[in-house]
Design an enzyme around this catalytic site. Structure first.
Site, PDB file in Angstrom:
ATOM      1  N   GLU A  47      72.331  29.568 -55.898  1.00 35.72           N
ATOM      2  CA  GLU A  47      71.923  28.959 -57.176  1.00 35.72           C
ATOM      3  C   GLU A  47      72.233  29.944 -58.319  1.00 35.72           C
ATOM      4  OE1 GLU A  47      67.658  29.136 -57.655  1.00 35.72           O
ATOM      5  OE2 GLU A  47      67.606  27.384 -58.970  1.00 35.72           O
ATOM      6  N   LYS A 124      69.761  19.956 -60.511  1.00 33.94           N
ATOM      7  CA  LYS A 124      68.459  20.207 -59.860  1.00 33.94           C
ATOM      8  C   LYS A 124      67.375  19.270 -60.380  1.00 33.94           C
ATOM      9  CE  LYS A 124      65.465  24.210 -58.816  1.00 33.94           C
ATOM     10  NZ  LYS A 124      65.382  25.679 -59.003  1.00 33.94           N
ATOM     11  N   CYS A 174      67.526  25.146 -54.479  1.00 37.48           N
ATOM     12  CA  CYS A 174      66.343  26.006 -54.364  1.00 37.48           C
ATOM     13  C   CYS A 174      65.054  25.242 -54.108  1.00 37.48           C
ATOM     14  CB  CYS A 174      66.234  26.922 -55.578  1.00 37.48           C
ATOM     15  SG  CYS A 174      65.092  28.279 -55.237  1.00 37.48           S
TER      16      CYS A 174
HETATM   17  N1  CDV Z   1      64.642  29.039 -58.149  1.00 38.83           N
HETATM   18  C1  CDV Z   1      63.609  28.409 -57.571  1.00 38.83           C
HETATM   19  O1  CDV Z   1      63.557  27.177 -57.567  1.00 38.83           O
HETATM   20  N2  CDV Z   1      62.661  29.170 -57.022  1.00 38.83           N
HETATM   21  C2  CDV Z   1      61.448  28.655 -56.449  1.00 38.83           C
HETATM   22  C3  CDV Z   1      60.334  29.651 -56.611  1.00 38.83           C
HETATM   23  C4  CDV Z   1      59.854  29.711 -57.999  1.00 38.83           C
HETATM   24  C5  CDV Z   1      59.162  29.377 -55.727  1.00 38.83           C
HETATM   25  C6  CDV Z   1      61.602  28.315 -54.983  1.00 38.83           C
HETATM   26  O2  CDV Z   1      61.124  27.244 -54.584  1.00 38.83           O
HETATM   27  O3  CDV Z   1      62.116  29.112 -54.210  1.00 38.83           O
END
Ligand code: CDV
Length: 322
Positions: A47, A124, A174
């Site tokens: 990401e 996202k 993510c």
């Molecule tokens: N970049 C992210 O989406 N990070 C989140 C953190 C903040 C918990 C994740 O779910 O890994």
């Protein structure tokens, strides 16, 4: 005949705030060289792979943050990546901050063919964090300030990859990996390979309660392994790792098969390539037996999944109501 695609996660070590895109792109080109030498046909980068994870930095003036965004893809800075992919015949997945011509901002990933065609774009959906500076936090997480919620849903495309004429490929980014709804929407489109880049701090920065350190990696792997198994798909989860602008990201990139098993795992907190030979036909067993959606799903019982956002309290049992 097995349908084998050799995939790689190209984990990136830290990219510091002062480092330009050229530094990151040069490292990514070296990873593509290594991927080629190891026979990888599709490479997944993390990401927001071109810069430090900038949502940890607060810009009171939102427009200042535009410096972190790409308004062209490829650009002069990213062209060497596209050229390397072409040279090596590699399909690649790239996460970056996208600024559209009409001024919208997304946390985006694209899947690019060796010829430079964008096969698939994803923005996202599950944006974690907050929109305003939070003095209680040791480190800010301002995704809700800098990005809009993705407007492309969770698309899947069937496209050539490596030596295969068609692979069903989808993406998430993510935090999406923690949401079973995201996986199931991809599963309902017969996805065979899910690509997910991530930047996850080694400790919970929200100061809202205790979370043991070791559970951070466990929760990440648990989510990816469960998502892959329950939707009979391969998954490549690729991290940014190490200490970036003083904030530790846990790495632990993995490649997972449709049984939910980890086939390969990164062990460093640096640039590291992990690869696995994935037989796409391995997706068939799960999707024709225990997860044959057409036979076993009961949508009439799932109304709450799309009908409501937050949890409601259940009715309270009382003897008189029996
Ligand atoms: N970049 C992210 O989406 N990070 C989140 C953190 C903040 C918990 C994740 O779910 O890994």
């Amino acid at each position: 005949m097995p349908r084998i695609l050799t995939v790689a996660a190209a984990q990136l070590g830290p990219i510091q705030r002062a480092e330009g895109r050229e530094v990151a792109v040069a490292r990514m080109v070296r990873l593509l060289e290594r991927a080629h030498a190891r026979g990888a046909e599709l490479v997944v980068f993390p990401e927001l792979a071109l810069t430090t994870f900038f949502p940890r930095h607060y810009h009171a003036d939102r427009a200042e943050a535009d410096a972190w965004f790409e308004s062209a893809m490829p650009s002069n800075a990213t062209a060497p990546l596209f050229a390397a992919a072409r040279r090596y015949g590699i399909t690649f997945h790239l996460g970056y901050a996208e600024r559209t011509p009409d001024g919208h901002h997304y946390n985006t990933a694209i899947l690019v063919s060796p010829a430079g065609d964008v096969l698939l774009k994803y923005r996202k959906v599950h944006l974690p964090g907050h929109a305003e500076f939070d003095p209680k936090r040791a480190v800010q997480h301002l995704e809700k300030r800098y990005f809009e919620v993705g407007n492309l849903g969770f698309p899947v495309i069937r496209a050539p990859a490596g030596g295969l004429p068609g692979v069903n490929m989808g993406m998430m980014i993510c935090n999406d990996r923690r949401w079973p709804e995201a996986w199931r929407v991809l599963g309902l489109q017969s996805v065979e390979l899910v690509m997910c880049g991530y930047n996850t701090p080694s400790t919970n920065q929200s100061a809202a309660g205790f979370e043991a350190h070791h559970l951070r990696v466990f929760h990440s792997h648990l989510s990816v392994q469960a998502g892959a198994y329950q939707n009979a798909t391969f998954a490549v989860a690729c991290a940014k790792a190490g200490t970036e602008d003083g904030c530790e990201l846990f790495g632990h990139s993995i490649i997972v098969n449709p049984q939910g098993e980890i086939m390969a795992q990164a062990t460093s907190w640096d640039d590291e390539l992990i690869t696995a030979d994935c037989d796409m036909d391995m997706c068939t067993l799960g999707r024709t037996t225990i997860f044959a959606f057409d036979k076993h799903r009961r949508v009439e019982a799932y109304g709450r999944i799309t009908g409501q956002v937050g949890a409601v309290a259940p009715p309270v049992w009382s003897k008189t109501e029996q």
